[in-house]
Scaffold this motif. Structure first.
Motif, mmCIF file in Angstrom:
data_model
loop_
_atom_site.group_PDB
_atom_site.id
_atom_site.type_symbol
_atom_site.label_atom_id
_atom_site.label_comp_id
_atom_site.label_asym_id
_atom_site.label_seq_id
_atom_site.Cartn_x
_atom_site.Cartn_y
_atom_site.Cartn_z
ATOM 1 N N ARG A 21 -44.713 -7.809 -11.163
ATOM 2 C CA ARG A 21 -43.910 -7.455 -9.995
ATOM 3 C C ARG A 21 -44.801 -7.318 -8.779
ATOM 4 N NH1 ARG A 21 -38.545 -7.222 -10.600
ATOM 5 N NH2 ARG A 21 -38.162 -5.179 -9.764
ATOM 6 N N ARG A 22 -44.267 -7.644 -7.621
ATOM 7 C CA ARG A 22 -44.981 -7.373 -6.380
ATOM 8 C C ARG A 22 -44.645 -5.943 -5.968
ATOM 9 N NH1 ARG A 22 -43.494 -11.705 -2.182
ATOM 10 N NH2 ARG A 22 -41.676 -11.899 -3.485
ATOM 11 N N LEU A 23 -45.651 -5.105 -5.897
ATOM 12 C CA LEU A 23 -45.419 -3.711 -5.537
ATOM 13 C C LEU A 23 -45.168 -3.595 -4.043
ATOM 14 C CD1 LEU A 23 -48.149 -1.960 -7.683
ATOM 15 C CD2 LEU A 23 -45.785 -2.478 -8.268
ATOM 16 N N GLN A 24 -44.185 -2.792 -3.710
ATOM 17 C CA GLN A 24 -43.828 -2.589 -2.318
ATOM 18 C C GLN A 24 -43.850 -1.096 -2.022
ATOM 19 O OE1 GLN A 24 -40.022 -4.351 -1.677
ATOM 20 N NE2 GLN A 24 -40.657 -6.370 -2.340
ATOM 21 N N SER A 25 -44.024 -0.769 -0.775
ATOM 22 C CA SER A 25 -43.981 0.621 -0.349
ATOM 23 C C SER A 25 -42.632 1.222 -0.718
ATOM 24 C CB SER A 25 -44.194 0.693 1.150
ATOM 25 O OG SER A 25 -44.108 2.023 1.577
ATOM 26 N N GLY A 26 -42.639 2.441 -1.166
ATOM 27 C CA GLY A 26 -41.402 3.116 -1.509
ATOM 28 C C GLY A 26 -40.919 2.842 -2.927
ATOM 29 N N LEU A 27 -41.769 2.221 -3.724
ATOM 30 C CA LEU A 27 -41.394 1.920 -5.106
ATOM 31 C C LEU A 27 -41.033 3.201 -5.845
ATOM 32 C CD1 LEU A 27 -41.297 -0.224 -7.415
ATOM 33 C CD2 LEU A 27 -43.656 0.451 -7.914
ATOM 34 N N LEU A 28 -39.952 3.182 -6.565
ATOM 35 C CA LEU A 28 -39.487 4.331 -7.329
ATOM 36 C C LEU A 28 -39.671 4.043 -8.805
ATOM 37 C CD1 LEU A 28 -37.977 7.053 -7.444
ATOM 38 C CD2 LEU A 28 -35.869 5.733 -7.504
ATOM 39 N N HIS A 29 -40.324 4.936 -9.508
ATOM 40 C CA HIS A 29 -40.514 4.795 -10.953
ATOM 41 C C HIS A 29 -39.560 5.750 -11.646
ATOM 42 C CE1 HIS A 29 -42.302 5.904 -14.827
ATOM 43 N NE2 HIS A 29 -42.555 4.618 -14.891
ATOM 44 N N HIS A 30 -38.781 5.227 -12.558
ATOM 45 C CA HIS A 30 -37.834 6.056 -13.295
ATOM 46 C C HIS A 30 -38.146 5.947 -14.779
ATOM 47 C CE1 HIS A 30 -34.177 8.098 -14.387
ATOM 48 N NE2 HIS A 30 -33.933 7.137 -15.241
ATOM 49 N N SER A 31 -38.247 7.082 -15.451
ATOM 50 C CA SER A 31 -38.452 7.086 -16.904
ATOM 51 C C SER A 31 -37.431 8.032 -17.521
ATOM 52 C CB SER A 31 -39.872 7.537 -17.248
ATOM 53 O OG SER A 31 -39.990 8.933 -17.069
ATOM 54 N N ASP A 32 -37.420 8.073 -18.828
ATOM 55 C CA ASP A 32 -36.464 8.966 -19.489
ATOM 56 C C ASP A 32 -37.005 10.390 -19.589
ATOM 57 O OD1 ASP A 32 -38.305 8.981 -21.531
ATOM 58 O OD2 ASP A 32 -36.980 8.143 -23.035
ATOM 59 N N ARG A 33 -38.174 10.648 -18.984
ATOM 60 C CA ARG A 33 -38.801 11.954 -18.922
ATOM 61 C C ARG A 33 -39.238 12.476 -20.291
ATOM 62 N NH1 ARG A 33 -37.924 15.031 -14.155
ATOM 63 N NH2 ARG A 33 -37.859 16.876 -15.452
ATOM 64 N N GLY A 34 -39.401 11.606 -21.246
ATOM 65 C CA GLY A 34 -39.893 12.002 -22.557
ATOM 66 C C GLY A 34 -41.382 12.282 -22.510
ATOM 67 N N SER A 35 -41.909 12.865 -23.554
ATOM 68 C CA SER A 35 -43.321 13.246 -23.575
ATOM 69 C C SER A 35 -44.256 12.051 -23.442
ATOM 70 C CB SER A 35 -43.638 14.025 -24.849
ATOM 71 O OG SER A 35 -43.413 13.217 -25.987
ATOM 72 N N THR A 36 -43.823 10.877 -23.884
ATOM 73 C CA THR A 36 -44.644 9.678 -23.734
ATOM 74 C C THR A 36 -44.950 9.417 -22.264
ATOM 75 O OG1 THR A 36 -43.674 8.694 -25.689
ATOM 76 C CG2 THR A 36 -44.706 7.195 -24.151
#
Length: 49
Positions: A21-36
């Protein structure tokens, strides 16, 4: 299933996504918030510029 949780698959998936992916300003990372996703190796990868 494994007797313990390992962050390796999550780190590999994130590395693959970042490589394709081309990273852009404002990129949002979403995870399931698990311990991993709070592992030291995963968080270090997210903090890299």
């Amino acid at each position: 299933m494994a007797p313990f949780q390992d962050a390796t698959p999550a780190v590999r998936a994130l590395r693959m996504a970042l490589a394709h992916r081309r990273l852009q300003s404002g990129l949002l990372h979403h995870s399931d918030r698990g311990s991993t996703y709070t592992s030291e190796s995963y968080l270090e990868l997210l903090e890299q510029p």
